[in-house]
Design a protein around this motif. Structure first.
Motif, mmCIF file in Angstrom:
data_model
loop_
_atom_site.group_PDB
_atom_site.id
_atom_site.type_symbol
_atom_site.label_atom_id
_atom_site.label_comp_id
_atom_site.label_asym_id
_atom_site.label_seq_id
_atom_site.Cartn_x
_atom_site.Cartn_y
_atom_site.Cartn_z
ATOM 1 N N SER A 118 0.830 -1.203 0.000
ATOM 2 C CA SER A 118 0.000 0.000 0.000
ATOM 3 C C SER A 118 0.869 1.259 0.000
ATOM 4 O O SER A 118 1.969 1.278 0.554
ATOM 5 N N ALA A 119 0.343 2.322 -0.599
ATOM 6 C CA ALA A 119 1.106 3.578 -0.740
ATOM 7 C C ALA A 119 0.933 4.464 0.488
ATOM 8 O O ALA A 119 0.531 5.623 0.396
ATOM 9 N N THR A 120 1.264 3.934 1.647
ATOM 10 C CA THR A 120 1.045 4.614 2.913
ATOM 11 C C THR A 120 2.353 5.160 3.485
ATOM 12 O O THR A 120 3.439 4.740 3.083
ATOM 13 N N PRO A 121 2.267 6.081 4.455
ATOM 14 C CA PRO A 121 3.478 6.511 5.146
ATOM 15 C C PRO A 121 4.264 5.350 5.750
ATOM 16 O O PRO A 121 5.502 5.359 5.733
ATOM 17 N N GLN A 122 3.559 4.357 6.271
ATOM 18 C CA GLN A 122 4.248 3.204 6.861
ATOM 19 C C GLN A 122 5.174 2.545 5.846
ATOM 20 O O GLN A 122 6.306 2.169 6.167
ATOM 21 N N ARG A 123 4.702 2.410 4.616
ATOM 22 C CA ARG A 123 5.530 1.808 3.579
ATOM 23 C C ARG A 123 6.755 2.665 3.271
ATOM 24 O O ARG A 123 7.884 2.172 3.257
ATOM 25 N N TYR A 124 6.534 3.948 3.013
ATOM 26 C CA TYR A 124 7.636 4.789 2.552
ATOM 27 C C TYR A 124 8.580 5.199 3.673
ATOM 28 O O TYR A 124 9.707 5.613 3.416
ATOM 29 N N LYS A 125 8.143 5.046 4.925
ATOM 30 C CA LYS A 125 9.022 5.331 6.060
ATOM 31 C C LYS A 125 9.777 4.079 6.525
ATOM 32 O O LYS A 125 10.545 4.140 7.477
ATOM 33 N N CYS A 126 9.535 2.958 5.844
ATOM 34 C CA CYS A 126 10.181 1.705 6.240
ATOM 35 C C CYS A 126 11.583 1.641 5.653
ATOM 36 O O CYS A 126 11.771 1.414 4.447
ATOM 37 N N ALA A 127 12.583 1.818 6.487
ATOM 38 C CA ALA A 127 13.978 1.824 6.028
ATOM 39 C C ALA A 127 14.455 0.439 5.603
ATOM 40 O O ALA A 127 15.466 0.308 4.904
ATOM 41 N N LYS A 128 13.732 -0.594 6.014
ATOM 42 C CA LYS A 128 14.115 -1.959 5.650
ATOM 43 C C LYS A 128 13.780 -2.260 4.183
ATOM 44 O O LYS A 128 14.321 -3.199 3.604
ATOM 45 N N LEU A 129 12.880 -1.469 3.609
ATOM 46 C CA LEU A 129 12.411 -1.693 2.250
ATOM 47 C C LEU A 129 13.298 -0.928 1.283
ATOM 48 O O LEU A 129 13.163 0.277 1.106
ATOM 49 N N ARG A 130 14.220 -1.636 0.653
ATOM 50 C CA ARG A 130 15.217 -0.984 -0.173
ATOM 51 C C ARG A 130 15.778 -1.968 -1.202
ATOM 52 O O ARG A 130 15.384 -3.135 -1.224
ATOM 53 N N THR A 131 16.716 -1.505 -2.011
ATOM 54 C CA THR A 131 17.265 -2.386 -3.040
ATOM 55 C C THR A 131 18.137 -3.487 -2.454
ATOM 56 O O THR A 131 18.233 -4.564 -3.026
#
Length: 551
Positions: free
Chosen positions: A496-509
């Motif tokens: 989902s395009a939520t703040p939780q997603r985009y603030k998650c530092a674990k989600l990266r290349t």
């Protein structure tokens, strides 16, 4: 003899339409089915999944001279950009409108580089999106920023100052996005540091929701609905959607929307054609069971049939949750990395009614522009409650792909296609999750027939002239997306395009496993352009010289 001639004609037509959706490069299809020929075991890079992110990453790495092996579990590559055919009609799985395709724009440059200049984009026209609203109201999105803002001010003159302030926020959030995504290539500590400094210097655009910005700016009434009415392109409603993602979507379409000539299969044809030109290979029906490890380092992949392939770098384009829960060794399931990704909600599941028409649907009112039928103000709910037999779909998104492609061959019967999309809860279809796509039970088929009839009734009421030409229809559900694209719980846009997603530092290349990377829309932004950017981001993480291609 007449029967035989008719049968031969039918089979020829069926083969022709099936062949027409196969992505081809230099006259040959760009893939082979796994197990049908001998394939080398050792490669420079392996990409798992051939959605737009995986294809983009593979093509980018191929440009560096790497021999890339692309593994796709479906029988045709492309993910949500693949095409399919039924009864003499063909549709795209997920491509309806792509922005920033004017020469000079970075996404246009990415497209031309990844596809070697072989993909031609055509405008949907002006307007590119039409909205039919409650109480007979309507609005259209023009294909220039100036016209868009002017139309908003003309419709809501009492909020002119608020509109100006709102768009100053849009520009600021969009401009800050470059640094945000660039940090996704960096080590996690550097991302946290950079994001923290950015949040103190300016606003935390990724951490704010659309509704919060509306409140801060003072946007009121129906204007809130108009400014967020394109939430279907992001899959998150205003109370949940990160404002930065919302702002990027505005900017994305400031110069209108475009569609690939010859349909969305061109992405696979040209991106994967580049992979083949550089010594790579694309295998379909190639299900990967797990990443192979030597100590704490990824060295290859284990296939579902026990076969193995080896490479210096492994890239998952299979979605973040599939990566964490299926591809990684079980020992990673309880890591902070896995828990953080699994905690992010999915984007909503969707249903799509594929439509086949005979006749001049353009004369009947259809166009290349997308048509949104919106039954309520507010944009404050995701799902059509299909369990209530009296409830109509609150939003229907209608696209006519055959009218978008100037190379579409309508033939003497004037065959055209349409797609009608809306959102339903995963809970509605969860009971059939463990059944097979080709052997669903009768109660599931009855469910589909009920939904088909209800959507058709709504369309026949709202666009009767177009529906008078209806010849064929078929419904896909979240289970279809799960089966063919392994979309987690049938999610339309991954996470989902939520703040939780985009603030998650674990989600990266980068992942915690050395030489194992992630790409795809979950890592970056949404849609075709989001997938291209994430593919190049991941490739640039591996090969630093590619960073220059991003800007």
């Amino acid at each position: 003899m007449i029967f035989r001639a008719c049968a031969i004609h039918y089979l020829a037509e069926k083969v022709e339409y099936y062949m027409s959706v196969i992505p081809k490069y230099k006259g040959e299809r760009v893939y082979q089915h796994y197990g049908t020929e001998q394939v080398p075991q050792n490669w420079d890079s392996i990409v798992i999944g051939s959605g737009i992110g995986g294809m983009s990453c593979a093509s980018a790495l191929a440009h560096t001279g790497r021999r890339v092996l692309v593994l796709e579990q479906h029988y045709i590559p492309g993910g949500f950009t693949h095409s399919y055919a039924r009864k003499g009609y063909q549709w795209d799985a997920g491509v309806h409108a792509i922005g920033e395709m004017k020469p000079g724009k970075p996404p246009y440059k990415w497209l031309q580089w990844l596809g070697n200049g072989n993909i031609e984009m055509v405008s949907l026209g002006n307007p590119y999106d039409r909205f039919w609203l409650p109480e007979g109201d309507s609005f259209a999105f023009p294909d220039t920023r100036r016209e868009f803002v002017a139309a908003l001010k003309a419709k809501y003159p009492q909020q002119t100052a608020e509109i100006d302030k709102y768009f100053s926020y849009v520009y600021a959030a969009a401009n800050a996005a470059k640094a945000f995504f660039a940090l996704k290539m960096a080590p996690e500590w550097m991302d946290k540091l950079g994001s923290g400094i950015g949040g103190k210097i300016g606003k935390d655009w990724w951490g704010m929701t659309v509704d919060q910005v509306f409140d801060e700016v003072g946007i009121k009434g129906k204007l809130r609905t108009i400014l967020s009415i394109h939430w279907g392109y992001m899959g998150s409603i205003p109370r949940d959607c990160s404002f930065a993602m919302h702002a990027l979507t505005h900017v994305h379409f400031f110069n209108g929307a475009y569609y690939p000539k010859n349909g969305s299969r061109e992405f696979a044809a040209q991106f994967l054609g580049n992979v083949i030109d550089h010594g790579g290979k694309v295998l379909t029906k190639a299900s990967v069971k797990q990443v192979l490890m030597e100590g704490q380092k990824a060295v290859g992949v284990l296939m579902s049939d026990g076969g193995t392939f080896l490479a210096k770098e492994i890239i998952s384009a299979a979605g973040a949750k599939n990566t964490v829960n299926k591809l990684c060794p079980p020992s990673y399931a309880n890591t902070d990395w896995a828990k953080a990704i699994n905690a992010i909600p999915n984007s909503p599941p969707y249903i799509c009614l594929n439509l086949g028409f005979k006749g001049d649907i353009k004369l009947a009112g259809a166009s290349a522009a997308n048509l949104w039928l919106v039954d309520e103000w507010g944009n404050d709910r995701y799902y059509w409650n299909v369990n209530n037999p009296d409830e109509r779909a609150h939003i229907l998104y209608i696209s006519f792909p055959s009218l978008k492609d100037p190379n579409h061959k309508a033939g003497p019967q004037e065959k055209h296609t349409g797609e009608c999309v809306t959102f339903i809860s995963w809970d509605v279809v969860k009971q059939w999750e463990d059944t097979h796509e080709e052997d669903r039970p009768e109660d599931y088929l009855e469910f589909k027939r009920d939904i088909e009839s209800r959507i058709l009734a709504q369309l026949q009421e709202q666009i009767p002239e177009i529906m008078a030409h209806l010849d064929y229809f078929e419904l896909s559900t979240p289970l279809t997306s799960l089966f063919y694209c392994e979309a987690n719980r049938g999610a339309i846009y991954g996470l989902s395009a939520t703040p939780q997603r985009y603030k998650c530092a674990k989600l990266r290349t980068r992942t915690p496993i050395k030489n194992f990377y992630m790409t795809g829309v979950d890592v970056g932004s949404l849609g075709v352009v989001g997938g291209m950017s994430s593919g190049i981001l991941t490739a640039a993480t591996i090969e630093k010289s590619l960073v220059t291609k991003l800007f």
